[in-house]
Design a protein around this motif. Structure first.
Motif, PDB file in Angstrom:
ATOM      1  N   TYR A  83      -1.768  -9.042  14.888  1.00  0.00           N
ATOM      2  CA  TYR A  83      -2.155  -8.359  16.122  1.00  0.00           C
ATOM      3  C   TYR A  83      -3.217  -9.172  16.848  1.00  0.00           C
ATOM      4  CZ  TYR A  83       0.340  -4.251  14.420  1.00  0.00           C
ATOM      5  OH  TYR A  83       1.317  -3.392  13.974  1.00  0.00           O
ATOM      6  N   THR A  84      -3.203  -9.093  18.168  1.00  0.00           N
ATOM      7  CA  THR A  84      -4.171  -9.815  18.991  1.00  0.00           C
ATOM      8  C   THR A  84      -4.813  -8.861  19.987  1.00  0.00           C
ATOM      9  OG1 THR A  84      -2.461 -10.430  20.592  1.00  0.00           O
ATOM     10  CG2 THR A  84      -2.887 -11.985  18.783  1.00  0.00           C
ATOM     11  N   GLU A  91     -16.187  -9.966  21.086  1.00  0.00           N
ATOM     12  CA  GLU A  91     -15.665 -10.094  19.727  1.00  0.00           C
ATOM     13  C   GLU A  91     -15.562  -8.755  19.009  1.00  0.00           C
ATOM     14  OE1 GLU A  91     -16.652 -12.416  15.509  1.00  0.00           O
ATOM     15  OE2 GLU A  91     -17.910 -12.736  17.283  1.00  0.00           O
ATOM     16  N   GLN A  92     -16.615  -7.951  19.083  1.00  0.00           N
ATOM     17  CA  GLN A  92     -16.601  -6.675  18.383  1.00  0.00           C
ATOM     18  C   GLN A  92     -15.565  -5.735  18.985  1.00  0.00           C
ATOM     19  OE1 GLN A  92     -20.454  -4.926  17.780  1.00  0.00           O
ATOM     20  NE2 GLN A  92     -19.633  -2.916  17.284  1.00  0.00           N
ATOM     21  N   THR A  93     -15.447  -5.733  20.305  1.00  0.00           N
ATOM     22  CA  THR A  93     -14.456  -4.892  20.975  1.00  0.00           C
ATOM     23  C   THR A  93     -13.047  -5.340  20.614  1.00  0.00           C
ATOM     24  OG1 THR A  93     -15.993  -4.563  22.825  1.00  0.00           O
ATOM     25  CG2 THR A  93     -13.677  -4.013  23.200  1.00  0.00           C
ATOM     26  N   ALA A  94     -12.844  -6.661  20.536  1.00  0.00           N
ATOM     27  CA  ALA A  94     -11.530  -7.195  20.176  1.00  0.00           C
ATOM     28  C   ALA A  94     -11.133  -6.772  18.766  1.00  0.00           C
ATOM     29  CB  ALA A  94     -11.531  -8.717  20.304  1.00  0.00           C
ATOM     30  N   ARG A  95     -12.106  -6.829  17.842  1.00  0.00           N
ATOM     31  CA  ARG A  95     -11.804  -6.399  16.469  1.00  0.00           C
ATOM     32  C   ARG A  95     -11.416  -4.921  16.444  1.00  0.00           C
ATOM     33  NH1 ARG A  95     -16.526  -9.303  14.955  1.00  0.00           N
ATOM     34  NH2 ARG A  95     -17.623  -7.315  14.676  1.00  0.00           N
ATOM     35  N   TRP A  96     -12.127  -4.119  17.206  1.00  0.00           N
ATOM     36  CA  TRP A  96     -11.815  -2.698  17.281  1.00  0.00           C
ATOM     37  C   TRP A  96     -10.405  -2.484  17.838  1.00  0.00           C
ATOM     38  CZ3 TRP A  96     -10.620   0.511  21.400  1.00  0.00           C
ATOM     39  CH2 TRP A  96     -10.649   1.885  21.137  1.00  0.00           C
ATOM     40  N   ILE A  98      -7.857  -4.516  17.820  1.00  0.00           N
ATOM     41  CA  ILE A  98      -6.841  -4.980  16.867  1.00  0.00           C
ATOM     42  C   ILE A  98      -6.622  -3.937  15.774  1.00  0.00           C
ATOM     43  CG2 ILE A  98      -6.439  -6.663  15.018  1.00  0.00           C
ATOM     44  CD1 ILE A  98      -7.668  -8.773  16.919  1.00  0.00           C
ATOM     45  N   GLU A  99      -7.702  -3.360  15.266  1.00  0.00           N
ATOM     46  CA  GLU A  99      -7.556  -2.344  14.224  1.00  0.00           C
ATOM     47  C   GLU A  99      -6.903  -1.072  14.764  1.00  0.00           C
ATOM     48  OE1 GLU A  99      -7.883  -2.814  11.006  1.00  0.00           O
ATOM     49  OE2 GLU A  99      -8.250  -4.886  11.625  1.00  0.00           O
ATOM     50  N   ARG A 102      -3.245  -1.850  14.920  1.00  0.00           N
ATOM     51  CA  ARG A 102      -2.661  -1.809  13.576  1.00  0.00           C
ATOM     52  C   ARG A 102      -2.424  -0.359  13.124  1.00  0.00           C
ATOM     53  NH1 ARG A 102      -3.479  -6.083  10.698  1.00  0.00           N
ATOM     54  NH2 ARG A 102      -5.601  -6.351  11.544  1.00  0.00           N
TER      55      ARG A 102
END
Length: 321
Positions: A83-84, A91-96, A98-99, A102
Motif C-alpha cells: 500500500y502507498t 510521514e506520520q500522516t502517510a503511515r496512518w 497506509i494502515e 490495509r
C-alpha cells in the motif's frame, strides 16, 4: 456455477507471470476475471463497501472493471504491491493512511462473502513464518534437517562445527534494492565457523545442516493434486542461481511425504503450497520450506500446464473439483 456468472478476482501486481498463466486459462474457459493490485488503491481504485444485517454489498472499481463485492466466486491471492500514500502527505500522516488502507481495503478483500480463496491472505501470512514452518513440518512427520535460528555468534559457530557442512538461509524473502534501485537477492550459501562474526548479533539468522543430496525437488500442491518435479543440474547449493542449467523430471510422491504435506497444509488451512525438498541418495526427501504463494511459471510447459489447469479448476468451481 456457470462460467457467465460471478467473477474470479486475481489480486496481484502487474508483472506476475504466474498469475498471467491462470488468467489466460480462465479467459479461455470464458470465466469472468478481474485483476486488481491493492498497491493501486486509492489512486486508481475505488471501494464502496456497505455492511448491514444482510452482510456485505457494494463495488470495487478499477480503471477497466467494476466488480460487485457479493458476486466474487473466488479470489486468487498472489503478490500485490505494498500500500502507498499520497507523496504530499507528511510521514506520520502517510503511515496512518497506509494502515487505514490495509485495514479497510485489505480487510474488505479478505471478507468477501462466499468467496473461495487460494489462499486466504491471512492464512498466507500465518504460514510465511519460518520458525512455525519448521515446527509444523516436524509435527507432520516431514524430515527436517537440524536447524538453528539465533543472534548468538558463539552458538552459531558451535552449530557450524557440530553439523558441518552448514548453510545460511534468510528467514523470509524481503524486497531489497541497491543504491540504484536494482533488486537484490540473499542466496543460500555455505558457511563455516570462520565466516560467523559478531555481526550475527544484529538480527535473527537461520543456519541449517546441509544434507547430502543428489537432486532438489519442488512439490507444488493444489487442493488434493500434487505436482512433483525433480531438479537436476545445479552446480551450487542454491539452484535458483542456475536456471539456465537445470533439468526437470516429473516424479511421484512417496506416500509418507504426501501424508505429511497434506497434514501441513491442513494445519494452516491452505489450498496451495510450493514445497522444497532435497533428495537424498537413498531416496529420502528432506524438507526445506513451504512457500504458501510460491512461483511455478518458470517450469517448461509440460509441468506448468497441469498446475495451471488445477488452479483454474479451483477458482472456476469455488473449490468443488
Amino acid at each position: 456455477m456457470p462460467a457467465g456468472g460471478s467473477t474470479v478476482l486475481v489480486v496481484t501486481r502487474l508483472d506476475d507471470a504466474t498469475a498471467d498463466e491462470v488468467i489466460i486459462e480462465l479467459n479461455r474457459r470464458g470465466v469472468p476475471v478481474a485483476r486488481l493490485d491493492p498497491g493501486d488503491f486509492p489512486s486508481s481504485v475505488t471501494l464502496n463497501a456497505a455492511f448491514d444485517g444482510s452482510g456485505i454489498a457494494g463495488t470495487l472499481v478499477t480503471e477497466t472493471r467494476t466488480v460487485d463485492l457479493d458476486r466474487v466466486r473466488s479470489v486468487y491471492w498472489r503478490r500485490p504491491t505494498p500500500y502507498t500514500a499520497d507523496l504530499a502527505m507528511r510521514e506520520q500522516t502517510a503511515r496512518w493512511a497506509i494502515e487505514e488502507a490495509r485495514a479497510g481495503f485489505g480487510g474488505t478483500l479478505a471478507a468477501l462473502p462466499g468467496a473461495h480463496y487460494v489462499n486466504h491472505p491471512w492464512r498466507n501470512r500465518n504460514a510465511e513464518h519460518k520458525p512455525a514452518q519448521l515446527a509444523t513440518a516436524a509435527r507432520c512427520g516431514l524430515n527436517v534437517p537440524p536447524t538453528l535460528i539465533t543472534n548468538d555468534p558463539e552458538r552459531a559457530r558451535a552449530f557450524a562445527r557440530t553439523y558441518r557442512p552448514v548453510l545460511y538461509k534468510s528467514l523470509r524473502q524481503t524486497e531489497y534494492t541497491d543504491a540504484y534501485g536494482r533488486a537484490l537477492t540473499v542466496w543460500i550459501e555455505d558457511v563455516t565457523p570462520a565466516h560467523i562474526d559478531d555481526r550475527v548479533r544484529h538480527t535473527s539468522h537461520l543456519f541449517q545442516h546441509r544434507v547430502t543430496k543428489v537432486a532438489d525437488i519442488r512439490l507444488t500442491v493444489v487442493g488434493e493434486q500434487m505436482f512433483a518435479v525433480r531438479i537436476d543440474g545445479s552446480p551450487g547449493v542454491d539452484w535458483r542461481r542456475h536456471y539456465e542449467r537445470l533439468e526437470y523430471t516429473s516424479v511421484s510422491v512417496p506416500d509418507e511425504v504426501a501424508k505429511g504435506v497434506h497434514a501441513y497444509l491442513d494445519t494452516y488451512g491452505l489450498i496451495f503450497g510450493a514445497f522444497d525438498f532435497g533428495l537424498g541418495p537413498d531416496g529420502s526427501w528432506y524438507w526445506y520450506e513451504c512457500n504458501p504463494n510460491g512461483q511455478w511459471a518458470w517450469f517448461p510447459d509440460h509441468v506448468t500446464s497441469p498446475i495451471t489447469a488445477a488452479l483454474a479448476d479451483q477458482l472456476q468451481h469455488g473449490g468443488i473439483v
